[in-house]
Every structure is written in structure tokens, then in C-alpha cells.
Design an enzyme around this catalytic site. Structure first.
Site, PDB file in Angstrom:
ATOM      1  N   GLU A  32      32.445 -11.435 -42.506  1.00 25.42           N
ATOM      2  CA  GLU A  32      32.153 -10.995 -41.137  1.00 25.42           C
ATOM      3  C   GLU A  32      33.145 -11.676 -40.197  1.00 25.42           C
ATOM      4  OE1 GLU A  32      30.115  -8.775 -39.286  1.00 25.42           O
ATOM      5  OE2 GLU A  32      31.453  -9.641 -37.807  1.00 25.42           O
ATOM      6  N   GLY A  38      26.072  -7.969 -36.445  1.00 29.16           N
ATOM      7  CA  GLY A  38      26.805  -6.755 -36.085  1.00 29.16           C
ATOM      8  C   GLY A  38      26.540  -6.263 -34.674  1.00 29.16           C
ATOM      9  N   CYS A  40      24.274  -4.170 -33.601  1.00 24.56           N
ATOM     10  CA  CYS A  40      22.851  -4.134 -33.254  1.00 24.56           C
ATOM     11  C   CYS A  40      22.387  -5.435 -32.599  1.00 24.56           C
ATOM     12  CB  CYS A  40      22.038  -3.855 -34.516  1.00 24.56           C
ATOM     13  SG  CYS A  40      20.283  -4.090 -34.288  1.00 24.56           S
ATOM     14  N   GLY A 178      28.597  10.468 -19.947  1.00 21.70           N
ATOM     15  CA  GLY A 178      27.921  10.668 -21.236  1.00 21.70           C
ATOM     16  C   GLY A 178      26.442  10.383 -21.087  1.00 21.70           C
ATOM     17  N   HIS A 436      -9.014   2.822 -31.843  1.00 18.62           N
ATOM     18  CA  HIS A 436      -9.350   3.301 -30.497  1.00 18.62           C
ATOM     19  C   HIS A 436      -9.620   2.110 -29.589  1.00 18.62           C
ATOM     20  CE1 HIS A 436     -10.999   5.880 -27.392  1.00 18.62           C
ATOM     21  NE2 HIS A 436     -12.000   5.013 -27.278  1.00 18.62           N
TER      22      HIS A 436
HETATM   23  P1  NAD Z   1      25.746  10.018 -28.112  1.00 17.13           P
HETATM   24  O1  NAD Z   1      26.418  10.899 -29.082  1.00 17.13           O
HETATM   25  O2  NAD Z   1      24.275   9.788 -28.225  1.00 17.13           O
HETATM   26  O3  NAD Z   1      25.990  10.586 -26.618  1.00 17.13           O
HETATM   27  C1  NAD Z   1      27.240  10.810 -26.078  1.00 17.13           C
HETATM   28  C2  NAD Z   1      27.093  11.880 -25.018  1.00 17.13           C
HETATM   29  O4  NAD Z   1      28.310  11.984 -24.303  1.00 17.13           O
HETATM   30  C3  NAD Z   1      26.780  13.256 -25.581  1.00 17.13           C
HETATM   31  O5  NAD Z   1      25.634  13.752 -24.957  1.00 17.13           O
HETATM   32  C4  NAD Z   1      28.035  14.059 -25.246  1.00 17.13           C
HETATM   33  O6  NAD Z   1      27.757  15.422 -24.970  1.00 17.13           O
HETATM   34  C5  NAD Z   1      28.546  13.342 -24.012  1.00 17.13           C
HETATM   35  N1  NAD Z   1      29.975  13.481 -23.755  1.00 17.13           N
HETATM   36  C6  NAD Z   1      30.986  13.442 -24.659  1.00 17.13           C
HETATM   37  N2  NAD Z   1      32.179  13.541 -24.024  1.00 17.13           N
HETATM   38  C7  NAD Z   1      31.911  13.658 -22.700  1.00 17.13           C
HETATM   39  C8  NAD Z   1      32.717  13.775 -21.521  1.00 17.13           C
HETATM   40  N3  NAD Z   1      34.053  13.799 -21.589  1.00 17.13           N
HETATM   41  N4  NAD Z   1      32.104  13.865 -20.313  1.00 17.13           N
HETATM   42  C9  NAD Z   1      30.745  13.831 -20.238  1.00 17.13           C
HETATM   43  N5  NAD Z   1      29.942  13.714 -21.314  1.00 17.13           N
HETATM   44  C10 NAD Z   1      30.512  13.620 -22.532  1.00 17.13           C
HETATM   45  O7  NAD Z   1      26.575   8.657 -28.135  1.00 17.13           O
HETATM   46  P2  NAD Z   1      26.264   7.267 -27.422  1.00 17.13           P
HETATM   47  O8  NAD Z   1      25.228   7.419 -26.380  1.00 17.13           O
HETATM   48  O9  NAD Z   1      27.602   6.758 -27.031  1.00 17.13           O
HETATM   49  O10 NAD Z   1      25.670   6.395 -28.596  1.00 17.13           O
HETATM   50  C11 NAD Z   1      26.464   6.107 -29.771  1.00 17.13           C
HETATM   51  C12 NAD Z   1      25.585   5.949 -30.987  1.00 17.13           C
HETATM   52  O11 NAD Z   1      24.785   4.790 -30.871  1.00 17.13           O
HETATM   53  C13 NAD Z   1      24.669   7.126 -31.196  1.00 17.13           C
HETATM   54  O12 NAD Z   1      24.720   7.527 -32.533  1.00 17.13           O
HETATM   55  C14 NAD Z   1      23.321   6.584 -30.855  1.00 17.13           C
HETATM   56  O13 NAD Z   1      22.278   7.198 -31.590  1.00 17.13           O
HETATM   57  C15 NAD Z   1      23.439   5.102 -31.169  1.00 17.13           C
HETATM   58  N6  NAD Z   1      22.530   4.357 -30.283  1.00 17.13           N
HETATM   59  C16 NAD Z   1      21.197   4.357 -30.585  1.00 17.13           C
HETATM   60  C17 NAD Z   1      20.315   3.719 -29.740  1.00 17.13           C
HETATM   61  C18 NAD Z   1      18.844   3.727 -30.059  1.00 17.13           C
HETATM   62  O14 NAD Z   1      18.499   3.991 -31.214  1.00 17.13           O
HETATM   63  N7  NAD Z   1      17.948   3.495 -29.108  1.00 17.13           N
HETATM   64  C19 NAD Z   1      20.753   3.103 -28.582  1.00 17.13           C
HETATM   65  C20 NAD Z   1      22.105   3.146 -28.284  1.00 17.13           C
HETATM   66  C21 NAD Z   1      22.985   3.783 -29.168  1.00 17.13           C
END
Ligand code: NAD
Length: 447
Positions: A32, A38, A40, A178, A436
């Protein structure tokens, strides 16, 4: 020494695999380059949830009057909030170290690189030393994607999620590019702490990969509360802290904020793997159900596979990979149809299983129930709406999917996952007793 297993990457996939294999008496070496845990633990799930919890405490105090409680002059200290987040991360990283503290597990801090590989062995270099192993598990994770939008690179106003988490002060205003999971969780954090937020999403909806009946409830609440959400809008360029965006209809608009968070997805980390020239790659490392790559004795787990980028998927994939290396019978596979996911907005969204839009060929029934059918929900969520949506296969009478919005659905979505994973019929699920009063009873009410 020849190790049984070399693991590159100490996130949820890597540390889970190291723990599982070493506890079976197998010699493991884990590399690492940063802290164990990581993305997370260090710059993802845990720090975000810790900051969100502080924001929720503040927000609830400010809105306490709806519960008959007067809290005047409520303030917060963001530096203290950020310090507490660091403390939580340190504590959990120490916990991972502790887990790996056994005589069969060697942890090496440094940047690892694959030197060579045959079907019998893999050679890894790190800190000027070479390590030999029978098997390799690649758990190198993912990094924030930097979109090729003019003005994004080398722009001090631009943050990715790692920079946003590291900030010691709050931005005065924020544009989030996004409206996916990261975007909406940060929108929640900043909004609850009083920062004006605009979300720009290219697709017609925020959280486009989730059930849209559920998402519509969140959007309505957030827009009423003052979060500006622009969907079907593409960001064309940035100039310092100005963003020019083009809606699907009408003229381009220019918006301004102190910082711009870019959250448009993540990409697999492939550095250090260049020697594996024959390894099949497609958005990430291609793996089969047992997490094997096309190279005998090379496995991959977690975000680097580009499958579902969630920590709990990563750790389960790692268990499956180690199970396969140890030739466990019966062979384990990961049930991708029953992976729960949560978005930590307020209210939370939690779901598992199939989406209504993906069920065209399967005879099904959609059941919907407002969360207000749960007594506990009504008691604790003054003025809030929520929804539980269940999709039932009408041929087999099994639960295919559950999609919910309403606090604290993240805490009981696992019960729905269980039903989907085990292929429970509605009658079988009905025999489960739920305590409940809990909000989880909504899963029983809807059957
Ligand atoms: P995501 O794929 O969830 O969302 C990215 C978003 O950006 C999409 O809706 C997409 O349509 C939009 N997008 C892309 N290009 C764009 C642009 N040029 N202009 C405007 N919008 C645009 O990705 P994320 O939110 O970056 O997360 C990354 C990963 O991390 C995901 O796989 C997510 O599941 C994971 N994550 C999970 C959690 C959780 O489990 N609670 C929390 C954070 C991240």
C-alpha cells in the site's frame, strides 16, 4: 520467501483478502502506497459520512422547533468538524492495521510494480526489493475522473472530492458538476451547513442510475430548500470560478461560485501493472465470477474491475477471490443482483435489486407505500415524506428489488438484500418478524 498471495492495494478489497488468506495460514504480502483503508476509509465513505453527521446535527438543531425544542444561537466550527473527521479516520485505519497484525501477513508501505509473471509466479518490486508470490490480487482502486472540459485542469477554484474532504474551511458558495452519488452527498453537506449550492447534471435527472420515483422526492425537497438543480445541462467550459453551461434548451448560462466540485465518476487505477501486457482490460480489469483475470494466478477485486464501485462490493469480491485461490468448495460467487446501495442524502436513499425500468421482459408488479405508514417514521420525521417501492416477480412471487427514501433506510436495506439474495417469495418474507416500532416494518407492510 515465496508468498502464497501478493496483494497490491490496501483498501476494502485488499485488506479483506489479506485478512482472510492470512487467517488460513497462507503467507500474504500486501503493498500500500498510502494509508491502509484505501479511498473508502481515507478519502471516501468514512470521512464523508463523518462530515455529513456533523452537518445533520447542526441542521437538526436549527430545525428543532418542529419537534417542540427551542435551540437558539446554534453555530458550528468547521475546523473542529474537519478535525473530528480526521480523528475518526485515524482510529479506523489503526483498526485495519490491528486486523492485519498476524504472523502470516506482511504489510509493505510503498509503490508496488509488477516486474514479471508466469503461470507459476509473480514478481513484484517495491522500495527496491523484489517479492515472489504464487498468486496476485490487484486491488488498486480508482481515482476521480478529470473530464476534458476546457478550464478544469490547473484551476485553483476546482476541487475533486479528495480536495473537498481535505479543506479546513467551508467554501462561501459551491457549484457541483455531476449530480451522481458524490455530487448529491456533497450537495447535502454544504447545503446543511448553509453554503449556497448549485448542481449541474448532464443527464435528464440527478442520480440517473437510481429509481426515479424515489429520486423525485429528494429533488423536490432539495429544490424547495434552496438547492439549485440544473439537469439536462452540459458544462462547456470553466474560467477561474466561472462555469459556462449549456441547457438542452435555451441559451448557455454562466454561473459563479467560490469553488467548483467536479464529481463526474471515477476511473480504474492501472499504474504499476504495465508488465501484465496480456491482461484483458475494458473500463477496468476484466474478471470472471471468481474474480480471475484472463491470466492464470492473477485476480482483481474492487473499483479496479470497473464493475460496481462500492466498498462492500470490493470486500465481497475479495472474499470470493481468496475462496477460489484456496479452492473452497462449494465455489462462491458474488450475487450482483442483490447488492445494496445507499446515497447519504437527507433523507437517505437505499436500494437493492432490479430497477423497474430494467424489467420489461419480466412479468412484475410494482408496490408503493409512503414511509408514513410506519409509526416510527412519523414520530421521528416531522414534515417529511418518504417512499418504499417493492418490485415483485409475479410469475415466481419473489422480491426482485426494493427502493426507498426516508431516514434511516440505510440501516435496514440489508433485510431487503437478504430477501432478494435468497430468492424469498412474498410468503416467506412475510414470516420474518420485524421489531416494532421501527421504520424497517415498512418492508412488512408493503408485502
Ligand atoms: P456517478 O457515476 O455516480 O455520477 C457522476 C454523474 O456525473 C453522473 O450522473 C453523470 O451523468 C454526471 N456527469 C458526467 N459528466 C458530466 C458533465 N460533463 N457535466 C455534468 N454532469 C456530468 O459518479 P460519482 O458521483 O463521481 O461517484 C463515483 C463512484 O463512487 C460511483 O461508482 C459511486 O457509486 C461511488 N460512491 C458511492 C458512494 C456511496 O455508496 N454512498 C458515495 C460516493 C461515491
Amino acid at each position: 520467501m515465496k508468498y502464497f498471495l501478493a496483494i497490491i492495494g490496501g483498501g476494502p478489497a485488499g485488506y479483506t483478502a489479506a485478512e482472510k488468506a492470512s487467517k488460513q495460514g497462507k503467507q500474504v504480502v500486501l503493498f500500500e502506497q498510502n494509508a491502509l483503508g484505501g479511498t473508502c476509509l481515507n478519502v471516501g465513505c468514512i470521512p464523508t459520512k463523518t462530515l455529513l453527521y456533523s452537518a445533520k446535527q447542526y441542521y437538526n438543531a436549527v430545525h428543532a422547533d418542529k419537534y417542540g425544542v427551542k435551540a437558539e444561537g446554534v453555530t458550528f466550527d468547521y475546523t473542529k468538524i474537519a478535525q473530528r473527521k480526521n480523528k475518526v479516520v485515524r482510529k479506523l485505519v489503526a483498526g485495519i492495521k490491528q486486523k492485519l497484525n498476524n504472523e502470516c501477513c506482511t504489510v509493505v508501505t510503498g509503490v508496488a510494480e509488477v516486474v514479471s509473471r508466469t503461470d507459476e509466479q509473480v514478481i513484484i518490486a517495491c522500495n527496491g526489493e523484489q517479492y515472489e508470490a504464487e498468486n496476485l490480487l490487484i486491488c488498486t482502486g480508482s481515482s476521480n475522473f478529470v473530464p476534458p472540459i476546457p478550464g478544469v485542469k490547473d484551476n485553483e477554484a476546482v476541487w475533486d472530492s479528495t480536495q473537498a474532504l481535505a479543506a479546513q474551511t467551508l467554501p462561501a458558495s459551491m457549484i457541483i458538476v455531476g449530480g451522481g452519488v458524490i455530487g448529491m452527498e456533497f450537495a447535502t453537506l454544504y447545503h446543511e451547513l448553509g453554503v449556497p449550492v448549485t448542481v449541474i447534471e448532464a443527464m435528464p435527472a440527478i442520480l440517473p442510475n437510481l429509481d426515479q420515483d424515489v429520486v423525485a422526492i429528494l429533488r423536490e425537497k432539495y429544490e424547495k430548500a434552496g438547492i439549485r438543480i440544473m439537469t439536462d445541462t452540459k458544462v462547456m467550459s470553466l474560467d477561474g470560478n466561472k462555469v459556462t453551461a449549456q441547457p438542452a434548451e435555451g441559451d448557455a448560462i454562466t454561473l459563479e461560485a467560490e469553488h467548483i466540485l467536479i464529481s463526474v465518476g471515477r476511473r480504474a487505477n492501472m499504474q504499476g501493472l504495465e508488465a501484465l501486457t496480456d491482461m484483458e482490460i475494458n473500463r477496468g480489469i476484466v474478471v470472471n465470477d471468481m474474480m480471475q483475470t484472463n491470466l492464470k494466478n492473477v485476480y482483481a477485486a474492487g473499483d479496479v474491475t470497473g464493475k460496481i464501485m462500492l466498498a462492500h462490493v470490493a470486500s465481497r469480491q475479495a472474499e470470493v477471490a481468496v475462496g477460489h485461490m484456496l479452492k473452497r468448495i462449494p465455489v462462491q460467487r458474488i450475487a450482483y443482483n442483490a447488492i445494496p446501495s445507499v446515497v447519504y442524502t437527507n433523507p437517505e436513499i437505499a436500494s437493492v435489486g432490479m430497477l423497474e425500468k430494467d424489467l420489461a421482459d419480466i412479468p412484475h408488479e410494482v408496490r408503493k407505500m409512503p414511509m408514513t405508514f410506519s409509526g416510527r417514521f412519523v414520530a421521528e420525521n416531522e414534515g417529511e415524506t418518504g417512499l418504499c417501492k417493492m418490485i415483485v416477480d409475479t410469475k415466481h412471487n419473489t422480491v426482485l428489488g426494493v427502493h426507498m427514501i426516508g431516514n434511516p433506510c440505510s440501516e435496514f436495506v440489508a433485510a431487503a438484500s437478504f430477501a432478494v439474495r435468497m430468492g424469498y417469495t412474498v410468503e416467506e418474507f412475510e414470516q420474518v418478524v420485524f421489531p416494532h416500532p421501527t421504520v424497517s416494518e415498512i418492508l412488512k407492510e408493503i408485502l
